[in-house]
Write an enzyme that holds these catalytic residues in place. Structure first.
Site, short mmCIF file in Angstrom:
data_model
loop_
_atom_site.label_atom_id
_atom_site.label_comp_id
_atom_site.label_asym_id
_atom_site.label_seq_id
_atom_site.Cartn_x
_atom_site.Cartn_y
_atom_site.Cartn_z
N ASP A 182 -9.70 -61.04 32.02
CA ASP A 182 -9.33 -62.43 31.77
C ASP A 182 -9.13 -62.70 30.28
OD1 ASP A 182 -8.55 -64.90 32.63
OD2 ASP A 182 -10.56 -65.75 32.75
N GLY A 195 -16.13 -44.71 40.92
CA GLY A 195 -15.68 -44.51 42.29
C GLY A 195 -16.76 -44.76 43.32
N VAL A 196 -17.53 -45.82 43.14
CA VAL A 196 -18.58 -46.17 44.11
C VAL A 196 -18.55 -47.67 44.37
CG1 VAL A 196 -20.16 -44.30 43.50
CG2 VAL A 196 -20.29 -46.48 42.26
N HIS A 241 -6.15 -66.49 32.52
CA HIS A 241 -5.80 -67.47 33.55
C HIS A 241 -5.16 -68.72 32.98
CE1 HIS A 241 -9.88 -69.12 32.54
NE2 HIS A 241 -9.28 -70.27 32.81
N SER A 265 -11.01 -73.59 28.59
CA SER A 265 -10.77 -72.16 28.84
C SER A 265 -9.94 -71.53 27.75
CB SER A 265 -10.07 -71.98 30.19
OG SER A 265 -10.92 -72.28 31.26
#
Length: 496
Positions: free
Chosen positions: A162, A291-292, A132, A235
């Site tokens: 990130d 996939g849940v 970011h 950051s």
């Protein structure tokens, strides 16, 4: 200033009490001995060797990004004298209320500059930072502690992790040593170096407050939580252990004021460097995928699923043809272990799965209808577009009718074929209205789609009416609801 005054007042009171209890004659020699010997009364860690040796490998990053302001016109009447003051911000006088749209001739471009931090990981100029910090930037400038500046090239970034990798054209640069974040323990001292609010190469310290801390917006990152003072500009900077090794990338804070409030979060370096290796090879960063959709198990949900304790990750949605669907996992199953590791809450599962390669086979410990079972599952790679991966059309249910379920005090109606396709559901009823009663208390809202009640599929309004009519009163009942793009369970309790 007010906080400092309060602190001094409290200290003065504490000293007065101490003098009154011990006596001046008793305590004065202790101070004298400490002063003459030069020894500290309390032993504290000395961070200066770390700063001297590895501080030069920490860099400041400034970026420039071009944005477009959509001119909305002056809000003042054409003859208002205020127009001469506000014209530079709203455009020409006499254009009140003009709605700006992208591409409008009144649009104005402006540049946004931001600051961040990073650290050098190789002598030939590779630099790691947070994604970011540099995402969307047209120009990236890297400044070293010797005041040399370089224009950086973005090698690649992963928004989901990130993490970003930069490259500058330089040689024989100082570099950090990479540690093992897997060996980090709660209570250990750590050190952050960065540029908070633009104050370059600032050093702050604290202790590790927690490890493997999940955050709602970043499910694949098992964050390191510390009490190290970190603010905007930190950051992308490194988090050091007491050996001078980088064990994390300072990433974000939890705040209601915009500044540090005692909660700081860093990306574990083991996770970050796996992504960096892939970025350096110009590869897309891989994430394991089951996939849940999952959620935490509350006490009421545990009771409704016949569980003794509120543990595990409750499956609220299974992507058709995904790894979980192929393994036989169903909505309402509770995952309590993965590859031999216990799962106590939903935040533990995504980082475990995300770090695994496609094709990895694991055993999934599941509780279904209150009974334990084991499923075999193969991890796949996270698709680039989940919506496309999950999209399945469904035929409309022509028998579905509008109706009122008085025991719930809700009005429901059928789903159109288009709605079923967009929501990727085969059954369910649309909630049209919610009155005061059990449904409202459970959290059901107009616009929700009720998919299951008591783990029974709901086909239409009549189906829902019949099922609700025979449900027991006073017991927690799980209700599976689709809201927007996600599904989750609510707990319903019916009156006597």
């Amino acid at each position: 200033m007010k906080d400092r005054v309060l602190s001094r007042q409290r200290l003065a009171v504490a000293l007065c009490v101490g003098l009154g209890l011990v006596g001046i004659g008793t305590i004065a020699p202790v101070w004298a001995d400490a002063a003459t010997s030069g020894q500290a009364l309390v032993g504290l860690p000395d961070f200066t060797p770390i700063v001297k040796q590895y501080g030069p490998a920490v860099v400041n990053i400034s970026t420039t990004e071009t944005k477009v302001a959509h001119n909305t016109g002056s809000p003042f009447p054409p003859n208002s004298p205020l127009n001469q003051f506000f014209a530079p911000f709203f455009g020409a006088p006499g254009q009140p209320g003009i709605q700006g749209v992208p591409g409008d001739k009144n649009d104005q471009k402006y540049q946004v500059q931001s600051l961040g931090s990073g650290f050098i990981v190789s002598p030939d100029g590779y630099i790691v930072t947070a994604a970011h910090v540099v995402k969307g930037a047209q120009k990236i400038i890297v400044s070293l502690t010797n005041h040399h500046q370089y224009t950086a090239h973005l090698v690649g970034l992963s928004t989901r992790m990130d993490v970003a990798l930069l490259k500058i054209d330089a040689k024989n640069l100082p570099m950090v040593q990479i540690g093992d974040s897997g060996k980090l323990e709660v209570g250990q001292w750590v050190l952050a170096v960065g540029s908070p609010f633009g104050f370059e190469n600032s050093v702050t310290q604290g202790v590790v407050s927690a490890t493997s801390r999940p955050l709602p917006d970043d499910p694949y990152i098992p964050f390191i939580q510390t009490d190290v003072p970190i603010n905007p500009g930190n950051s992308g900077g490194p988090l050091f252990n007491m050996r001078g090794q980088v064990i994390g990338i300072n990433d974000q804070i939890y705040t209601s004021s915009g500044g540090y409030m005692g909660l700081s979060f860093s990306i574990p370096i083991n996770v970050a460097m796996d992504a960096v290796k892939q970025l350096k090879l110009h590869q897309k960063v891989h994430f394991g995928w089951l996939g849940v959709m999952i959620q935490d198990v509350s006490m009421d949900l545990a009771r409704s699923f016949h569980m003794k304790e509120p543990v595990g990750a409750l499956v609220s949605q299974v992507v058709p043809d995904g790894p979980a669907a192929k393994a036989g996992l169903r909505p309402g199953d509770v995952i309590v272990s993965f590859d031999g590791q216990s799962i106590y809450n939903s935040g533990q599962l995504p980082p475990l799965v995300g770090a695994l390669p496609a094709g990895f086979k694991a055993k999934l410990g599941v509780i279904r209808d209150g009974k334990p079972m084991i499923l075999n599952i193969m991890v796949e790679s996270l698709p680039g577009n989940l919506e496309n991966a999950a999209a399945k059309s469904a035929a409309p249910n022509s028998s579905a009718q509008k109706g009122e379920v008085k025991r719930l005090n809700v009005q429901v109606g059928p789903l159109t074929a288009e709605a079923r396709k967009q929501l990727n559901v085969n059954t369910g009823v649309l909630v049209l209205g919610v009155g005061v009663g059990p449904a409202a208390e459970a959290g059901i809202r107009p616009g929700d789609v009720i998919l299951q009640v008591a783990q029974q599929q709901i086909a239409d309004a009549t189906d829902l009416q019949k099922l609700v009519a025979v449900l027991p009163a006073g017991l927690p009942i799980p209700v599976l609801v689709r809201r927007g793009e996600g599904s989750f369970y609510l707990v319903l309790s019916l009156p006597h």
